[in-house]
Design an enzyme around this catalytic site. Structure first.
Site, short mmCIF file in Angstrom:
data_model
loop_
_atom_site.label_atom_id
_atom_site.label_comp_id
_atom_site.label_asym_id
_atom_site.label_seq_id
_atom_site.Cartn_x
_atom_site.Cartn_y
_atom_site.Cartn_z
N THR A 195 0.82 -1.22 0.00
CA THR A 195 0.00 0.00 0.00
C THR A 195 0.85 1.27 0.00
O THR A 195 0.42 2.31 -0.48
CB THR A 195 -0.97 0.02 1.18
OG1 THR A 195 -0.25 0.13 2.43
CG2 THR A 195 -1.83 -1.23 1.21
N LEU A 241 -2.30 4.73 -0.20
CA LEU A 241 -3.73 4.40 -0.22
C LEU A 241 -3.87 2.92 0.09
O LEU A 241 -3.39 2.07 -0.68
CB LEU A 241 -4.34 4.74 -1.58
CG LEU A 241 -5.85 4.58 -1.72
CD1 LEU A 241 -6.61 5.29 -0.61
CD2 LEU A 241 -6.32 5.06 -3.10
N HIS A 242 -4.46 2.61 1.21
CA HIS A 242 -4.40 1.25 1.75
C HIS A 242 -5.57 0.34 1.30
O HIS A 242 -5.38 -0.57 0.52
CB HIS A 242 -4.39 1.31 3.29
CG HIS A 242 -3.30 2.15 3.86
ND1 HIS A 242 -1.96 1.81 3.80
CD2 HIS A 242 -3.33 3.33 4.54
CE1 HIS A 242 -1.24 2.74 4.41
NE2 HIS A 242 -2.05 3.67 4.85
N ASP A 243 -6.75 0.57 1.83
CA ASP A 243 -7.83 -0.42 1.74
C ASP A 243 -8.33 -0.73 0.34
O ASP A 243 -8.71 -1.89 0.06
CB ASP A 243 -9.00 0.00 2.64
CG ASP A 243 -8.62 -0.03 4.11
OD1 ASP A 243 -9.27 0.66 4.91
OD2 ASP A 243 -7.66 -0.74 4.46
N THR A 245 -6.75 -1.47 -2.14
CA THR A 245 -5.93 -2.55 -2.73
C THR A 245 -6.60 -3.91 -2.53
O THR A 245 -6.41 -4.81 -3.36
CB THR A 245 -4.51 -2.59 -2.12
OG1 THR A 245 -4.61 -2.83 -0.70
CG2 THR A 245 -3.76 -1.29 -2.38
#
Ligand code: RIB
Ligand code: CA
Length: 313
Positions: A195, A241-243, A245
């Site tokens: 991320t 930008l994490h979630d 992914t």
């Protein structure tokens, strides 16, 4: 045939963008429900935010449940410093009109998995793993019925973000993460290693704003709020930008690469609590319980995200 998914989440601006990405992809993903968990902020705000997001996407038909209000054993650690007091600071979204479901989110997960044909439902975990762990403890039979758990969490080559050793989702409830890692269901992990490569640069945010619909405009407002803390912390061109992914992996798995290896969770040391110890080089004979993704195609990820956001209201 679309893939049935349950999204377990602590929205959170990045969670919100992940949910929008999923709702923009009905050909590939059948979102059965959204289950809120305490994490970024308290459960009440997370559940309210989830209801705001389904309405923003024009999908008030999707039920929203509230799950656990805190970790299994620990005191809840939240992240208002990143996400704001409401957890979804940035856009001015109206109060939701869609009701919160009355059933507890953990019971919804159990009942849904037990009623469905085995191997037909994927759990997408975007926050602390408390709800999923509690469901596994309350009804262990669900482990063999889960098609896959795809989760954002952990870090190994990129080290931690809430402590030097741990990523936030795992840190908040390490005991829950330990239960999930040991449950035997297929697990794919999207850690900070991936991320942190998905940076929301000014050009990418400008392209998001240029889409011009309500969903992309709100997503832009979300990310330009939540990026503030990380831009100062990391000094990068864009905040990670994490979630989203997690959803991108379901839509285009070829965007990511990694390997199956053992991932074990530190639950006793206070110095390294919540560390995801990934045996990436297979130096032990521990069970290779996780598909650990280490790299991703950032250009391809943002092309996908922007293309799908443009499909929403
Ligand atoms: O460490 C990043 C994770 O913690 C993301 O899921 C973000 O929403 C926060 O929950
Ligand atoms: Ca999250």
């Amino acid at each position: 045939m679309s893939r049935k998914i349950i999204i377990d989440t602590d929205p959170g601006q990045d969670d919100a963008v992940a949910i929008l990405l999923a709702l923009a992809s009905p050909q590939e993903l059948d979102v059965l429900a959204i289950v809120a968990v305490a994490g970024n902020v308290g459960l009440h705000h997370n559940a309210t935010n989830a209801r705001k997001i389904v309405e923003l996407a024009g999908r008030s038909d999707i039920p929203v449940y509230a799950g656990c209000s805190g970790p299994m054993r620990r005191t809840l650690v939240t992240a208002e410093h990143v996400h704001g007091e409401t957890g979804l600071d940035g856009p001015d979204l109206p109060d939701p009109t869609v009701p919160l479901q009355t059933q507890h989110g953990v019971d919804y997960i159990i009942d849904t998995l037990m009623a469905a044909a085995p191997g037909t439902i994927t759990l997408c975990a975007l926050g602390p793993l408390t709800n999923i762990a509690m469901a596994l403890i309350k009804q262990p039979a669900i482990a063999a019925r889960i098609a896959e758990i795809v989760l954002m969490g952990g870090a190994y080559f990129e080290v931690g973000n809430i402590t030097p050793a741990a990523e936030f989702n795992i840190y908040v409830d390490p005991e829950a993460a330990d239960v999930v890692m040991r449950c035997g269901a297929p697990i794919t992990m999207l850690p900070l290693d991936v991320t942190h490569q998905m940076q929301s640069t000014p050009a990418r945010l400008a392209a998001m704003l240029a889409i011009g619909n309500n969903s992309a405009t709100a997503a832009h407002a979300m990310l330009t709020f939540s990026e503030t803390f990380d831009l100062v912390k990391y000094g990068w061109a864009g905040a990670p930008l994490h979630d989203p992914t997690v959803i991108a992996f379901l839509l285009l798995p070829e965007l990511f690469e990694g390997r199956r290896c053992n991932v074990s969770i530190e639950t006793t040391s206070e110095l390294t609590r919540g560390m995801t110890v990934a045996d990436y080089w297979h130096v032990t004979n521990r069970d290779r319980n996780v598909n650990y993704l280490r790299n991703g195609d950032a250009e391809g990820f943002y092309d996908l995200l922007l293309d799908r956001l443009a499909r929403l209201p």
